[in-house]
Design an enzyme around this catalytic site. Structure first.
Site, short mmCIF file in Angstrom:
data_model
loop_
_atom_site.label_atom_id
_atom_site.label_comp_id
_atom_site.label_asym_id
_atom_site.label_seq_id
_atom_site.Cartn_x
_atom_site.Cartn_y
_atom_site.Cartn_z
CB CYS A 1 -6.93 -1.85 3.25
SG CYS A 1 -7.95 -0.60 4.06
N GLY A 2 -4.82 -1.24 6.00
CA GLY A 2 -4.69 -1.41 7.44
C GLY A 2 -6.00 -1.36 8.18
CB THR A 3 -8.84 1.04 8.25
OG1 THR A 3 -8.96 1.25 6.83
CG2 THR A 3 -8.07 2.20 8.87
CG ASN B 1 -8.64 8.19 -0.47
OD1 ASN B 1 -7.98 7.30 0.05
ND2 ASN B 1 -9.82 8.58 0.02
CB CYS C 1 -4.71 5.68 5.63
SG CYS C 1 -3.80 4.47 4.63
N GLY C 2 -4.67 3.09 8.03
CA GLY C 2 -3.82 2.34 8.94
C GLY C 2 -2.41 2.14 8.43
CG ASN C 3 -1.32 -0.55 5.34
OD1 ASN C 3 -0.97 -1.19 6.31
ND2 ASN C 3 -1.99 -1.10 4.33
CG ASN D 1 -2.12 0.78 1.21
OD1 ASN D 1 -2.77 0.95 2.24
ND2 ASN D 1 -2.50 1.29 0.07
#
Length: 301
Positions: free
Chosen positions: A239-241, A85, A94-96, A16
């Site tokens: 996707c982290g989330t 985005n 965004c987790g990542n 990502n």
């Protein structure tokens, strides 16, 4: 007006990928960051990325935030994260991206050095988060997160009858829906690229829309998953989330037992409720965060 030469860092977390800008120096407005993302993120006409991460100075001196354990005091934030985005839309979290920006900030000298890692606290539009960045560049970054919430089982979007899955909704810093396939083979074969867009834009999730995840439980501790991300409008490598959303729903349905390992096309994560002790938040997300290269681009407003 002459071009501004903008230095940037390309980073990735489980493939990502992001364009990272230190906005303490450039002072781009949100509108300019949105233009920058639309201009630089296309794969064949720009740098190529899933989005733009901007490191801002902190806007708050308060000691408490949404993503912290309310029972424990927290330090003032080290920075503020803004995420755009690839299509130019702003995202709450965004987790990542958060893990990558935390490593970027630690490399820039921010945070509180510990014995073998740096702890950073930072603001996002989804609340305040904490990350632990190991001194070893290859080691996974730990993001401390609030427990996913707003869980709804077996929701009924307008497109659900054509999807053929039971969809479940959860908030993990941004909007996600999750469905489980019967097998790993079924997950691999599922046409996510055609299945997801109607769901992503379904009226049930208006106006924000939703990310769409498919997952397969491999055993009591292991899950494999795929994600279609809004804003990118395509399947992404990770996707982290989305990882948090899948783990949360699998736990709700008692399909897995923590700790959980989650395989995505781009890499592997560990996630779940925090262990014993006094962690900064209720859940954690461990995963890769790596600097790929640094460069400069000319910016013309």
């Amino acid at each position: 007006m002459p071009d501004l030469i903008v230095s940037f860092t390309k980073m990735e977390g489980a493939e990502n990928d992001f364009i990272v800008v230190d906005n303490r120096f450039f002072h781009f407005t949100d509108a300019e960051l949105q233009t920058l993302a639309r201009r630089w993120c296309p794969r064949r006409r720009g740098v190529g990325a899933d989005g733009v991460l901007a490191l801002h100075p902190s806007t708050s001196n308060s000691a408490q935030g949404d993503a912290e354990d309310p029972a424990s005091p927290t330090p003032s934030p080290d920075f503020r994260m803004r995420y755009v985005n690839a299509d130019g839309s702003m995202a709450t979290m965004c987790g990542n991206g958060a893990r990558c920006l935390a490593r970027f900030a630690a490399d820039a000298g921010l945070g509180s050095p510990q014995q073998d890692y740096t702890r950073l606290t930072f603001e996002t539009d989804a609340g305040r988060y904490t990350a632990d960045v190991p001194d070893t560049p290859e080691a996974p970054v730990r993001l401390w997160v609030p427990e996913p919430s707003r869980y709804q089982a077996r929701i009924s979007p307008d497109t659900a009858s054509t999807a053929g899955f039971d969809w479940h909704q959860v908030w993990s810093g941004t909007e996600h829906i999750v469905a489980f396939t019967d097998s790993e083979a079924a997950l691999s074969e599922a046409p996510l690229e055609t299945l997801a867009p109607p769901l992503r834009h379904d009226n049930a999730f208006a106006p924000e829309g939703t990310n769409v995840n498919l997952a397969a439980v491999l055993n009591e501790h292991t899950v494999r998953m795929r994600t279609y991300e809004k804003g990118v409008e395509a399947e992404t490598a990770a996707c982290g989330t989305g990882v948090l959303a899948v783990v949360a729903i699998a736990l709700k349905q008692e399909q897995i037992t923590p700790p959980a390992t989650i395989h995505t096309p781009g890499g592997t994560f560990q996630s779940g409720p925090a262990a014993d002790g006094a962690p900064p938040a209720l859940w954690y997300l461990d995963g890769p965060a790596r600097t790929v290269y640094q460069g400069t681009l000319a910016w013309t407003p």
